[in-house]
Scaffold this motif. Structure first.
Motif, PDB file in Angstrom:
ATOM      1  N   MET A   1       0.926  -0.929   0.032  1.00 17.81           N
ATOM      2  CA  MET A   1       0.305  -0.339  -0.016  1.00 17.81           C
ATOM      3  C   MET A   1       0.456   1.290  -0.483  1.00 17.81           C
ATOM      4  SD  MET A   1      -3.521   1.007   2.885  1.00 17.81           S
ATOM      5  CE  MET A   1      -3.387  -0.539   2.980  1.00 17.81           C
ATOM      6  N   GLN A   2       0.724   1.844  -1.182  1.00 17.48           N
ATOM      7  CA  GLN A   2       1.105   3.132  -1.295  1.00 17.48           C
ATOM      8  C   GLN A   2       1.184   4.151   0.345  1.00 17.48           C
ATOM      9  OE1 GLN A   2       1.167   5.015  -4.942  1.00 17.48           O
ATOM     10  NE2 GLN A   2       0.099   3.791  -5.591  1.00 17.48           N
ATOM     11  N   LYS A   3       2.252   5.282   0.562  1.00 17.57           N
ATOM     12  CA  LYS A   3       1.871   6.469   1.555  1.00 17.57           C
ATOM     13  C   LYS A   3       0.933   7.609   0.540  1.00 17.57           C
ATOM     14  CE  LYS A   3       3.039   9.379   5.083  1.00 17.57           C
ATOM     15  NZ  LYS A   3       1.765   8.971   5.947  1.00 17.57           N
ATOM     16  N   LEU A   4      -0.212   8.429   1.561  1.00 19.02           N
ATOM     17  CA  LEU A   4      -0.520   9.125   1.059  1.00 19.02           C
ATOM     18  C   LEU A   4       0.121  10.622   1.312  1.00 19.02           C
ATOM     19  CD1 LEU A   4      -4.008   7.705   1.866  1.00 19.02           C
ATOM     20  CD2 LEU A   4      -3.787   7.639  -0.237  1.00 19.02           C
ATOM     21  N   ALA A   5      -0.059  11.476   0.101  1.00 17.65           N
ATOM     22  CA  ALA A   5       0.356  12.763   0.019  1.00 17.65           C
ATOM     23  C   ALA A   5      -0.399  12.795   1.799  1.00 17.65           C
ATOM     24  CB  ALA A   5       0.903  13.653  -1.092  1.00 17.65           C
ATOM     25  N   LYS A   6      -0.252  14.502   1.569  1.00 16.05           N
ATOM     26  CA  LYS A   6      -0.418  15.180   3.032  1.00 16.05           C
ATOM     27  C   LYS A   6      -2.194  15.411   2.317  1.00 16.05           C
ATOM     28  CE  LYS A   6      -1.061  19.449   6.008  1.00 16.05           C
ATOM     29  NZ  LYS A   6       0.139  20.936   5.919  1.00 16.05           N
ATOM     30  N   ARG A   7      -2.536  16.052   1.202  1.00 18.38           N
ATOM     31  CA  ARG A   7      -3.940  16.484   0.953  1.00 18.38           C
ATOM     32  C   ARG A   7      -4.252  15.146  -0.047  1.00 18.38           C
ATOM     33  NH1 ARG A   7      -6.963  20.635   1.500  1.00 18.38           N
ATOM     34  NH2 ARG A   7      -5.218  22.242   0.272  1.00 18.38           N
ATOM     35  N   GLU A   8      -3.774  14.191   0.288  1.00 20.52           N
ATOM     36  CA  GLU A   8      -4.225  12.939  -0.385  1.00 20.52           C
ATOM     37  C   GLU A   8      -5.139  12.138   0.880  1.00 20.52           C
ATOM     38  OE1 GLU A   8      -2.117  11.168  -4.202  1.00 20.52           O
ATOM     39  OE2 GLU A   8      -1.621  11.095  -2.607  1.00 20.52           O
ATOM     40  N   GLU A   9      -4.128  12.584   2.158  1.00 21.27           N
ATOM     41  CA  GLU A   9      -4.942  12.052   3.203  1.00 21.27           C
ATOM     42  C   GLU A   9      -5.831  12.701   4.272  1.00 21.27           C
ATOM     43  OE1 GLU A   9      -2.993  11.046   7.808  1.00 21.27           O
ATOM     44  OE2 GLU A   9      -1.771  10.160   5.868  1.00 21.27           O
ATOM     45  N   GLN A  10      -6.094  13.970   3.953  1.00 19.35           N
ATOM     46  CA  GLN A  10      -7.063  15.060   3.584  1.00 19.35           C
ATOM     47  C   GLN A  10      -8.207  14.298   2.724  1.00 19.35           C
ATOM     48  OE1 GLN A  10      -5.409  19.332   2.643  1.00 19.35           O
ATOM     49  NE2 GLN A  10      -5.015  19.476   5.275  1.00 19.35           N
ATOM     50  N   ILE A  11      -8.228  13.831   2.366  1.00 18.38           N
ATOM     51  CA  ILE A  11      -9.430  13.865   1.000  1.00 18.38           C
ATOM     52  C   ILE A  11      -9.825  12.102   1.938  1.00 18.38           C
ATOM     53  CG2 ILE A  11      -9.581  13.256  -1.071  1.00 18.38           C
ATOM     54  CD1 ILE A  11      -8.134  15.812  -1.948  1.00 18.38           C
ATOM     55  N   MET A  12      -8.605  11.478   1.965  1.00 22.11           N
ATOM     56  CA  MET A  12     -10.056  10.029   2.812  1.00 22.11           C
ATOM     57  C   MET A  12      -9.352  10.052   4.042  1.00 22.11           C
ATOM     58  SD  MET A  12      -8.931   7.966   0.032  1.00 22.11           S
ATOM     59  CE  MET A  12      -9.420   6.795   1.321  1.00 22.11           C
TER      60      MET A  12
END
Length: 123
Positions: A1-12
């Motif tokens: 599983m990939q690590k999420l970027a900051k904005r991606e993590e906020q969206i998730m």
């Protein structure tokens, strides 16, 4: 599983909380300053491509839901932190957080109880 970027993590985080969301719902759940609709749509498309979200077409729009649970992502993220910063030692990681977070006596007692409850009965 990939690590999420900051904005991606906020969206998730928003999608995990809502369980299903349209782009407008995601934008509403993001912190200020709110990003532009097209920026969020692009990030969501990337999350679909990475396998974190699924898209369901409803008329002229899409509704998004998570393919990866928060628990699954958290488990992978904590494992990465443990390996990267604590030599893959749970004890070192726990010791670090216990010292850095200045845990109260009650929190320490809760932690000890939790650890003891994880042991097999014949230990």
């Amino acid at each position: 599983m990939q690590k999420l970027a900051k904005r991606e993590e906020q969206i998730m985080q928003v999608v995990w909380q809502l369980e299903e969301a349209f782009i407008k719902d995601i934008i509403e759940g993001l912190p200020e300053p709110k990003p532009h609709y097209n920026s969020v749509a692009t990030m969501v498309k990337i999350l679909v491509e990475k396998g974190f979200l699924q898209a369901e077409k409803l008329g002229n729009t899409y509704r998004y839901s998570p393919l990866v649970t928060l628990a699954e992502y958290r488990k992978q993220d904590v494992a990465t932190i443990k390996r990267k910063y604590f030599g893959n030692s749970f004890t070192k990681m726990l010791t670090h957080f216990a010292k850095e977070e200045n845990l109260s006596d009650e929190e320490l007692d809760d932690l000890v109880r939790l650890i003891k409850s994880q042991r097999p009965a014949n230990s």
